[in-house]
Scaffold this motif. Sequence first.
Motif, short mmCIF file in Angstrom:
data_model
loop_
_atom_site.label_atom_id
_atom_site.label_comp_id
_atom_site.label_asym_id
_atom_site.label_seq_id
_atom_site.Cartn_x
_atom_site.Cartn_y
_atom_site.Cartn_z
N TRP A 61 -5.97 -2.77 5.28
CA TRP A 61 -6.13 -3.06 3.85
C TRP A 61 -5.28 -4.28 3.45
O TRP A 61 -5.73 -5.13 2.68
N TRP A 92 -6.92 -7.44 4.72
CA TRP A 92 -8.05 -7.84 3.87
C TRP A 92 -7.55 -8.55 2.61
O TRP A 92 -8.07 -9.60 2.24
N PRO A 106 -7.24 1.77 -5.18
CA PRO A 106 -8.65 1.72 -4.79
C PRO A 106 -9.57 2.29 -5.87
O PRO A 106 -9.21 3.22 -6.60
N GLN A 117 -4.58 7.05 -4.75
CA GLN A 117 -4.21 6.35 -3.51
C GLN A 117 -4.53 7.16 -2.26
O GLN A 117 -4.61 6.60 -1.16
N LEU A 175 -14.74 -5.43 -1.94
CA LEU A 175 -15.03 -5.55 -0.51
C LEU A 175 -16.45 -6.08 -0.30
O LEU A 175 -17.35 -5.85 -1.14
N THR A 186 -16.09 0.79 2.05
CA THR A 186 -15.45 1.43 3.19
C THR A 186 -14.88 2.77 2.74
O THR A 186 -14.09 2.82 1.80
N VAL A 237 0.87 -1.17 0.00
CA VAL A 237 0.00 0.00 0.00
C VAL A 237 0.91 1.22 0.00
O VAL A 237 1.78 1.36 0.87
N PHE A 260 -7.31 6.17 0.34
CA PHE A 260 -7.12 5.29 1.51
C PHE A 260 -7.13 6.09 2.82
O PHE A 260 -7.47 5.54 3.87
N TRP A 297 -3.49 2.54 9.57
CA TRP A 297 -4.67 2.16 8.80
C TRP A 297 -4.31 1.24 7.63
O TRP A 297 -5.14 0.44 7.17
N LEU A 310 -1.90 -1.78 -4.21
CA LEU A 310 -3.36 -1.71 -4.16
C LEU A 310 -3.82 -0.36 -4.69
O LEU A 310 -3.40 0.69 -4.17
N CYS A 364 -10.24 -2.89 -4.62
CA CYS A 364 -8.92 -2.50 -5.10
C CYS A 364 -8.52 -3.35 -6.31
O CYS A 364 -8.91 -4.52 -6.41
#
Length: 457
Positions: free
Chosen positions: A355, A358, A415, A448, A380, A384, A343, A451, A351, A413, A390
Motif C-alpha cells: 500500500w 502504491w 481505505p 483500517q 486504485l 483490491t 499505514v 487492509f 502487506w 491511509l 484511500c
Amino acid sequence: MTSLPPWVVLSLPTAFDTQQLIDRAKALGVHAESTRDGIHFPGGFLGRIDPHPFPRRLLDRSITQEELQLGPVNLVLSGGTNELARNEHQQPAELREAAREAAARTAAMVGLPEVGGPIESTASRKVSALTALVRALAPLASVVILPRANHLATPAAEFAKRADEYLAETGYHFPLWAYLKLRDDADCPMLESNGMWVYGLPDVGMPLPQGADQAMVVRALGAIQRELVAEGVWPESGTRLQTELGEVTLERSWDGLFAWPEAWKWDQTMARAQSRFARRRALSLLIGEHTLHHIGAEQDGVAIEHFLRANNDSGIAVTNGLSDQPQLGSHAEDENDFVELTVTSPQLGPWANGWLEWLLSCFRGHDETRPIRPRDRLVLPAPTQGIAGCIVWPMGHLAPEKPSAPTIRLWDLIPFTEGELADFRAGPNVQRAWMEERVTRRDIPLIQRRFLPTQTA
C-alpha cells in the motif's frame, strides 16, 4: 511500579505469584521484599509480576538461533525513569567534574577505599548491578527480553552464560545491553546501536558507505559507546572522538547521536543517512515504546519502518525518505510539501508495504500541476480486496529539530470501498460528510481493518 518503564523482562515458565517469586529469589541468594511500590531488589530495582504471557509479536529474535519458550507470566524489572541519569549526562563538563571531585572528597572523609579499575559512571555501575541481578534470577526464567534494545530476546540460559563473562572481569557491560543493528539500505546503509537507554545515554548511528570496512565501523562505534559509558557524558554536537577510523564527529539527533569519520567525504549518501536516522529517532519518540522492524530502501530511495506498539495491538508502517524532497507543485501553506506516509493497523504485516509503495508511485507519478493535498482521495487502477482507494488523512507531524529544517507531515491511509467511492462521486460534499462521520463514530481503526488480507468488510 506500573508507571515505571521496564528495563528487563524475564519470561517465567512457572506462574509464580509475588510471594512465591520472593521465596524462590531468596533461595537463589537474592534478597527481595514486597512493598506497596512492588518487589524491591538489590541495586535499586523494582519488580512486578505481569500475569500475562509476553506478546510474541514484539520479540526481536535477531541475536539467537534457539527457540524461545515464553512462559505464562513475566517478571518486569525497572531501574526507574532514568531522567536523573540523562540530565546528569547532559550537564556541562565543569559541573560533571565538580560532582566527581565532591564524591571523591566525601569518600575520603568517610574512609572509603579508592576504587580501582577503569573510570566508570554511576549509571554504568547501576547497569553492572543489573547484570548481576538478572544473572542470579536467570534460573527462574525461560527467556530474557530487553525492552530498551528493541525487545531483543534470548533464552535465559544463553543470557546467563554471556553475563558470566562480564561478571568475571572488571569492565563495562554495554555490549550485554546494547546491540548494533545493520540498516541495510542500498542507498545509505548504516550501523546503529540499540539499548544505550539503560545507561541514560544516546544510541549512536554511523553510515556504512560503499567500500567501508564493516568490522572497523563496528569497532569505532564500540569505542564511542565505551567512552560514553565510562564518562557518563552526552556529547554536544561537534564533539570529536579519536577512533580506529580516525577522528569522528558526533552530531546530536533527537535522542541519538549521528557519527561520521572526518576522513570520509561528506556526500549525498552521508546526508541521506543522517536525515533517515533523524526521522527514525523522531518517529520512535512520537510513537513511544515499540519494536522496530526496518525494511531497506527499495523504491526511489525510500525505506519503510514498521513500529509495533508495546502498549496496544496497533502497529504503524511509515515511509522514511519521501520527505527528503518537497512534493512537486506543493506549497507550505497547503501543508503538503514535506510528507511521509503511514499505514496503521491492529495486525501490521508485510502487506502494508504494498500500500505504501502504491502511494509512493502516486506521489512520484504526478506533475507539478496536480499536487496531492491533505484529505485527497487516491483511486486504485482496479479494486483490491474490495478497496477502491484511500484518503490521505493528516495524523500528526514531525516538528523540525533545527529552525532551518521543515515540518514533516504524516499522512495516514484511510481505505474506502467501491460503494463509498460511487457515493463520493455522486455529490461534492459526500466525502467530507463521510470523514466527519468517522471522527464522530471514532471508528477509523475499524475502517483500517479493511487492509487486512482476510477482511472484506
